[in-house]
Design an enzyme around this catalytic site. Structure first.
Site, PDB file in Angstrom:
ATOM      1  N   SER A   6      13.917  -4.207   9.015  1.00  0.00           N
ATOM      2  CA  SER A   6      12.922  -3.269   8.285  1.00  0.00           C
ATOM      3  C   SER A   6      13.616  -1.926   7.960  1.00  0.00           C
ATOM      4  CB  SER A   6      11.576  -3.099   9.204  1.00  0.00           C
ATOM      5  OG  SER A   6      10.704  -2.135   8.593  1.00  0.00           O
ATOM      6  N   HIS A  31      13.990  -6.424   5.080  1.00  0.00           N
ATOM      7  CA  HIS A  31      12.633  -6.260   4.912  1.00  0.00           C
ATOM      8  C   HIS A  31      12.035  -4.922   4.094  1.00  0.00           C
ATOM      9  CE1 HIS A  31       8.415  -7.445   6.418  1.00  0.00           C
ATOM     10  NE2 HIS A  31       8.207  -6.285   6.653  1.00  0.00           N
ATOM     11  N   ASP A  33       9.048  -2.946   3.237  1.00  0.00           N
ATOM     12  CA  ASP A  33       7.754  -2.432   3.387  1.00  0.00           C
ATOM     13  C   ASP A  33       7.112  -1.850   2.316  1.00  0.00           C
ATOM     14  OD1 ASP A  33       6.956  -3.748   6.044  1.00  0.00           O
ATOM     15  OD2 ASP A  33       8.355  -2.264   6.807  1.00  0.00           O
ATOM     16  N   MET A  35       4.048   0.044   0.833  1.00  0.00           N
ATOM     17  CA  MET A  35       3.064   0.483   1.022  1.00  0.00           C
ATOM     18  C   MET A  35       2.342   1.648  -0.091  1.00  0.00           C
ATOM     19  SD  MET A  35       3.338   1.610   4.951  1.00  0.00           S
ATOM     20  CE  MET A  35       4.315   0.628   5.872  1.00  0.00           C
ATOM     21  N   HIS A  64       7.449  -7.430   1.533  1.00  0.00           N
ATOM     22  CA  HIS A  64       6.237  -7.189   2.237  1.00  0.00           C
ATOM     23  C   HIS A  64       5.393  -6.229   1.472  1.00  0.00           C
ATOM     24  CE1 HIS A  64       3.889  -6.383   6.282  1.00  0.00           C
ATOM     25  NE2 HIS A  64       3.268  -6.978   5.150  1.00  0.00           N
ATOM     26  N   MET A  66       2.119  -4.521   1.253  1.00  0.00           N
ATOM     27  CA  MET A  66       1.036  -3.874   1.739  1.00  0.00           C
ATOM     28  C   MET A  66       0.256  -2.943   0.785  1.00  0.00           C
ATOM     29  SD  MET A  66       2.506  -2.870   5.444  1.00  0.00           S
ATOM     30  CE  MET A  66       4.116  -3.063   4.671  1.00  0.00           C
ATOM     31  N   MET A 135       1.118  -9.987  11.180  1.00  0.00           N
ATOM     32  CA  MET A 135       1.561  -8.873  11.783  1.00  0.00           C
ATOM     33  C   MET A 135       1.045  -8.696  13.437  1.00  0.00           C
ATOM     34  SD  MET A 135       2.563  -6.969   9.268  1.00  0.00           S
ATOM     35  CE  MET A 135       2.418  -5.679   9.861  1.00  0.00           C
ATOM     36  N   ASP A 171       6.102  -9.568  12.362  1.00  0.00           N
ATOM     37  CA  ASP A 171       6.461  -8.450  12.120  1.00  0.00           C
ATOM     38  C   ASP A 171       5.676  -7.215  12.839  1.00  0.00           C
ATOM     39  OD1 ASP A 171       7.004  -5.998  10.742  1.00  0.00           O
ATOM     40  OD2 ASP A 171       5.963  -6.609   8.906  1.00  0.00           O
TER      41      ASP A 171
END
Ligand code: DX5
Ligand code: ZN
Length: 214
Positions: A6, A31, A33, A35, A64, A66, A135, A171
């Site tokens: 990550s 990874h 993330d 957001m 991923h 979000m 998660m 995660d």
């Protein structure tokens, strides 16, 4: 055990030096993330930054999302031919259709659930997805502690996916003290942020974590 790094937990302005140094023998996936400041309060990065990262390494991306309205965001990541694109079960009423669209691109479709979301929410989607991302922290930040009922929940998800060709990924809060237990619970991919980057060399940290599960 596969390790998905990550990069949110790395020094973002130094990633042009860090990411090319990732060794495939240590780090299996990168990874990302994503957001949106809406589904989660934080804003991290999106497809432009992901494009830059994708040019720095041949290691496949683990996207991923979000984000709210994942239907609008998912197609932006097809161009990177990632290992998988994962969206949150809480963010769409049309998860089956979205999973099918991702798979039609030759990309694995993943579904994620927050610590507070019951595992039953996965049931209708399991036959349509390739991966479940559990998660084990509330999404938003790296460096949080693994939630208290995390292992129990992972074991419940594992029972639900028995008989299906579905990978189990975790995660949040993964570290040398819990990775063996995660493996025993059936996890095949661990996302690791702070435990990779705080110790200096991410390759060495990843190899140490893998050694604990071999
Ligand atoms: C949290 C992110 C995680 C996080 C993991 O919203 O989805 O990927 O960066 O970081 P650690 O391993 O530090 O919990
Ligand atoms: Zn993540």
């Amino acid at each position: 055990m596969k390790i998905s790094a990550s990069i949110l937990a790395g020094k973002l302005t130094a990633l042009s030096e860090t990411v090319p140094g990732f060794e495939k023998s240590a780090i299996d996936l990168i990874h990302m993330d994503i957001m949106d400041g809406n589904y989660v309060p934080q804003i991290s990065f999106g497809e432009a930054f992901t494009s830059e990262i994708s040019k720095l390494s041949d290691i496949p991306l683990d996207v991923h999302l979000m984000v709210k309205n994942p239907e609008l965001e998912v197609p932006k990541y097809y161009q990177f031919k990632p290992y998988c694109i994962t969206f949150h079960v809480e963010t769409t009423n049309f998860g089956i259709r979205l999973a099918n669209e991702i798979k039609s691109q030759g990309i694995k479709a993943g579904i994620s659930l927050n610590p507070g979301t019951p595992v039953e929410s996965l049931v209708p989607l399991i036959p349509y997805v390739d991966l479940i991302l559990v998660m084990t922290v509330e999404p938003g930040f790296y460096g949080q502690s693994f939630v208290k009922n995390g292992i129990n929940k992972i074991e419940n998800v594992r029972k639900l996916i028995q008989g299906f060709d579905v990978e189990l990924e975790v995660d949040g809060g993964v570290n040398p003290d819990n990775i063996k237990e995660l493996q025993k619970a059936g996890v095949g991919i661990c996302v690791v942020g702070s435990a990779l980057f705080k110790g200096g060399n991410p390759n060495e940290s990843a190899r140490r974590l893998k050694a604990l599960t071999s």
